[in-house]
Every structure is written in structure tokens, then in C-alpha cells.
Design an enzyme around this catalytic site. Structure first.
Site, PDB file in Angstrom:
ATOM      1  N   ASP A  23       6.743  -6.860  -8.013  1.00  0.00           N
ATOM      2  CA  ASP A  23       7.429  -5.693  -7.465  1.00  0.00           C
ATOM      3  C   ASP A  23       8.373  -5.100  -8.499  1.00  0.00           C
ATOM      4  O   ASP A  23       8.911  -5.811  -9.356  1.00  0.00           O
ATOM      5  CB  ASP A  23       8.195  -6.090  -6.188  1.00  0.00           C
ATOM      6  N   ARG A  27      10.394   1.208 -10.224  1.00  0.00           N
ATOM      7  CA  ARG A  27      11.816   1.282 -10.587  1.00  0.00           C
ATOM      8  C   ARG A  27      12.032   1.050 -12.080  1.00  0.00           C
ATOM      9  O   ARG A  27      12.885   1.675 -12.701  1.00  0.00           O
ATOM     10  CB  ARG A  27      12.629   0.267  -9.761  1.00  0.00           C
ATOM     11  N   HIS A  40       3.453   0.471 -14.054  1.00  0.00           N
ATOM     12  CA  HIS A  40       2.290  -0.388 -13.772  1.00  0.00           C
ATOM     13  C   HIS A  40       1.658  -0.855 -15.083  1.00  0.00           C
ATOM     14  O   HIS A  40       1.270  -2.014 -15.226  1.00  0.00           O
ATOM     15  CB  HIS A  40       1.253   0.357 -12.928  1.00  0.00           C
ATOM     16  N   SER A  68      -1.637  -3.804  -1.878  1.00  0.00           N
ATOM     17  CA  SER A  68      -1.614  -4.195  -0.465  1.00  0.00           C
ATOM     18  C   SER A  68      -2.367  -3.189   0.385  1.00  0.00           C
ATOM     19  O   SER A  68      -2.604  -2.042  -0.031  1.00  0.00           O
ATOM     20  CB  SER A  68      -0.159  -4.287   0.025  1.00  0.00           C
ATOM     21  N   GLU A  70      -1.196  -1.681   2.663  1.00  0.00           N
ATOM     22  CA  GLU A  70      -0.252  -0.592   2.955  1.00  0.00           C
ATOM     23  C   GLU A  70      -0.069   0.340   1.742  1.00  0.00           C
ATOM     24  O   GLU A  70       0.454   1.445   1.884  1.00  0.00           O
ATOM     25  CB  GLU A  70       1.119  -1.161   3.349  1.00  0.00           C
ATOM     26  N   LEU A 136      -7.597 -23.254 -14.232  1.00  0.00           N
ATOM     27  CA  LEU A 136      -6.673 -22.537 -13.349  1.00  0.00           C
ATOM     28  C   LEU A 136      -7.491 -21.506 -12.583  1.00  0.00           C
ATOM     29  O   LEU A 136      -8.327 -20.830 -13.172  1.00  0.00           O
ATOM     30  CB  LEU A 136      -5.608 -21.809 -14.187  1.00  0.00           C
TER      31      LEU A 136
HETATM   32  C1  IPE Z   1       4.229  -5.368  -2.117  1.00  0.00           C
HETATM   33  O1  IPE Z   1       5.034  -4.475  -2.789  1.00  0.00           O
HETATM   34  C2  IPE Z   1       2.791  -5.133  -2.474  1.00  0.00           C
HETATM   35  C3  IPE Z   1       2.425  -5.522  -3.825  1.00  0.00           C
HETATM   36  C4  IPE Z   1       3.201  -6.126  -4.672  1.00  0.00           C
HETATM   37  C5  IPE Z   1       1.069  -5.202  -4.213  1.00  0.00           C
HETATM   38  P1  IPE Z   1       5.486  -3.088  -2.132  1.00  0.00           P
HETATM   39  O2  IPE Z   1       6.373  -2.449  -3.121  1.00  0.00           O
HETATM   40  O3  IPE Z   1       4.291  -2.331  -1.681  1.00  0.00           O
HETATM   41  O4  IPE Z   1       6.275  -3.585  -0.841  1.00  0.00           O
HETATM   42  P2  IPE Z   1       7.419  -2.883   0.010  1.00  0.00           P
HETATM   43  O5  IPE Z   1       6.870  -1.556   0.440  1.00  0.00           O
HETATM   44  O6  IPE Z   1       8.624  -2.739  -0.863  1.00  0.00           O
HETATM   45  O7  IPE Z   1       7.663  -3.824   1.147  1.00  0.00           O
HETATM   46  C1  IPE Z   2       4.701  -3.195  -7.724  1.00  0.00           C
HETATM   47  O1  IPE Z   2       5.616  -2.262  -8.121  1.00  0.00           O
HETATM   48  C2  IPE Z   2       3.275  -2.785  -7.944  1.00  0.00           C
HETATM   49  C3  IPE Z   2       2.529  -2.459  -6.703  1.00  0.00           C
HETATM   50  C4  IPE Z   2       2.969  -2.535  -5.488  1.00  0.00           C
HETATM   51  C5  IPE Z   2       1.182  -1.960  -6.894  1.00  0.00           C
HETATM   52  P1  IPE Z   2       5.997  -1.027  -7.215  1.00  0.00           P
HETATM   53  O2  IPE Z   2       5.029   0.064  -7.500  1.00  0.00           O
HETATM   54  O3  IPE Z   2       6.092  -1.438  -5.791  1.00  0.00           O
HETATM   55  O4  IPE Z   2       7.426  -0.645  -7.781  1.00  0.00           O
HETATM   56  P2  IPE Z   2       8.711  -0.236  -6.957  1.00  0.00           P
HETATM   57  O5  IPE Z   2       8.921  -1.289  -5.908  1.00  0.00           O
HETATM   58  O6  IPE Z   2       8.417   1.107  -6.345  1.00  0.00           O
HETATM   59  O7  IPE Z   2       9.805  -0.189  -7.946  1.00  0.00           O
HETATM   60 MG    MG Z   3       7.616  -2.034  -4.563  1.00  0.00          MG
END
Ligand code: IPE
Ligand code: IPE
Ligand code: MG
Length: 245
Positions: A23, A27, A40, A68, A70, A136
Site C-alpha cells: 500500500d 501517496r 506503481h 483487489s 475493489e 519459495l
Molecule cells: C489494498 O489496498 C489492495 C491492494 C494492496 C491491492 P487499497 O489501497 O486498495 O485499500 P484501501 O482502499 O485503502 O482499503
Molecule cells: C497500492 O498502492 C497498490 C494497489 C492497491 C494496486 P495504492 O495505489 O493503494 O496507493 P495509495 O494507498 O493510494 O497511496
Molecule cells: Mg492504497
């Protein structure tokens, strides 16, 4: 890769499975005035560094939540980028992982028509290429949702009930577990989430019943092999009780 410090690790007590919730890519990028997609891209190095950390720690299972169920609700451009990037990473990285003895597998709804066909083909090819590796197992949770995984298991069990092969009263916890995406995947002992967010976001719901959680402040692109090792060291200092007194 710099030398890794594994001196604090108890190699006889490594978690059977570590799950990573990547995550903070967005940001990380926004803090640098860059588009989210740059975050990414920067996360790729962190991911394969984490694999090196897992190899150094002697882990047998590592999973990474990369998309995800979502995440489809993000802007079309970002979703399109993530679909392409997943495929691109596989094509560029699979031979290197194969040479290291890493088996690559996927959990999630890969048959979803929104997943591009080329991506689906490359995921299947990658699983096949690395099938006999056993150092692994690296699991990509891609178009993954924990609730969807449990619902899918229940559907399969309902099919057995419909044919009379199973009685409703005989359905057990083991039956649900037996129909998850990879039934032999151990429950995650440790789940690590970067970027300070303290939630599961629908990752490995069933298996995480007794998982230890570690939330680290740094954004995913700043995660390194040593962070994975340090997470395992911290895990080893925890007292797990599984409901016992
Ligand atoms: C969780 O991260 C999904 C992945 C890391 C693929 P998100 O950034 O989508 O989750 P929320 O929305 O902050 O809960
Ligand atoms: C995690 O980083 C990657 C995925 C969920 C694909 P985010 O894209 O959720 O980054 P933030 O949380 O918006 O910073
Ligand atoms: Mg995120």
C-alpha cells in the site's frame, strides 16, 4: 542488493507464510509530484526485493496483494495501467524468479472478463513455467477478494450438496478451506501492510483468523528485502496463543 542482516533471525521458526499488502504507491508518487502510476512502477523494485528477503529468510510461501476486487473502482486509466503492468512484470521477471527456484501462482478471479486475455495467458504460462520449483512459492493476489474467495468455496460445496455427495449438516471448516484458491497454501502467520493503514482490505480473510499483523509506516516503494527480514524478526518476538490461556 546490499548485504542482508539475518543475524537476528531464528531460521528454525520462520512463518510458514507471509502476506504482503502493498500500500502507498499513490501517496509515494503524489509526495514527489508524480502521477500515481509512477508509484506503481517504483513499487516493482520493492516487490522483488521482498522476494529476495523471503529467500534469505528461508520462507516457503510469500503472497502479495497486487489488485483487489475493489480496485476496479479506480480511474479507468489507473486500472488499465495496473492490468498492463502486471503482465509486463511477469514477462520481465519470470525467468529470473524461475532461476532462483521460485514458483509463481495466482489467487483471485482470473476468469473475470475485465482481466485482459493476454494477461490471463501470461499468468497461466508463468504458473506452468515455474510449476516444479519448490524453494519459495510466490503468490500474486490479483483481482483477489477474500469474500469472493469464500463465496466461491461455498458455491462449490453447494454443488456437492446438490448432487447428494455431501449433507448440509456435514459441512465443516475443512470443507470451506479445501475449496479456497490454493487449498495447500498455509494460513498466513504474518501479514505486513505498508503506508500506515491498519486494515485488511479484504485480503486473505479466511486464512488470517490467527495471523499476526505488522503495520509499517513507509510507503510500499520504499520497502526493501531487509524490511521483510526485520518483519519476520519482529514476528518471532510475538507471543501467539491461539485461544489458549
Ligand atoms: C489494498 O489496498 C489492495 C491492494 C494492496 C491491492 P487499497 O489501497 O486498495 O485499500 P484501501 O482502499 O485503502 O482499503
Ligand atoms: C497500492 O498502492 C497498490 C494497489 C492497491 C494496486 P495504492 O495505489 O493503494 O496507493 P495509495 O494507498 O493510494 O497511496
Ligand atoms: Mg492504497
Amino acid at each position: 542488493m546490499p548485504d542482508l542482516d539475518t543475524s537476528q533471525l531464528d531460521l528454525d521458526d520462520v512463518p510458514s507464510h507471509v502476506g504482503l499488502i502493498l500500500d502507498g504507491n499513490g501517496r509515494w508518487a503524489e509526495a514527489r509530484g508524480l502521477p500515481r502510476t509512477a508509484g506503481h512502477m517504483a513499487g516493482e523494485e520493492a516487490l522483488f526485493d521482498a522476494v529476495d528477503g523471503a529467500l534469505a529468510a528461508g520462507l516457503k510461501w510469500l503472497s502479495a496483494y497486487t489488485f483487489s476486487t475493489e480496485n476496479w473502482s479506480r480511474d479507468e486509466e489507473e486500472v488499465e495501467f495496473l492490468m498492463w503492468f502486471n503482465e509486463d512484470i511477469l514477462l520481465r521477471r519470470r525467468d529470473g524468479l524461475n532461476e532462483k527456484g521460485v514458483r509463481i501462482r495466482f489467487i483471485g478471479d482470473l476468469r473475470d472478463p475485465r482481466v485482459p486475455e493476454r494477461n490471463r495467458i501470461h499468468m497461466a504460462e508463468t504458473e506452468k513455467l515455474t510449476k516444479t520449483n519448490d524453494r519459495l512459492t510466490f503468490v500474486f493476489a490479483f483481482n483477489y477478494g477474500g469474500r469472493m474467495e469464500v463465496a466461491r468455496s461455498v458455491r462449490k460445496i453447494a454443488g456437492q450438496v446438490a448432487t447428494g455427495a455431501l449433507q448440509p449438516d456435514d459441512i465443516t471448516i475443512d470443507d470451506i478451506a479445501a475449496h479456497l484458491y490454493i487449498p495447500e497454501m498455509p494460513d498466513p502467520d504474518l501479514i505486513v501492510r505498508t503506508s500506515g493503514e491498519q486494515r485488511l482490505s479484504n485480503f486473505l480473510l479466511w486464512g488470517s483468523a490467527y495471523a499476526e499483523f505488522l503495520f509499517v509506516e513507509k510507503h510500499w516503494p520504499d520497502f526493501r528485502a531487509q524490511d521483510l527480514i526485520d518483519a519476520v524478526v519482529e514476528y518471532q518476538a510475538r507471543g501467539r496463543r491461539f485461544g489458549t490461556a
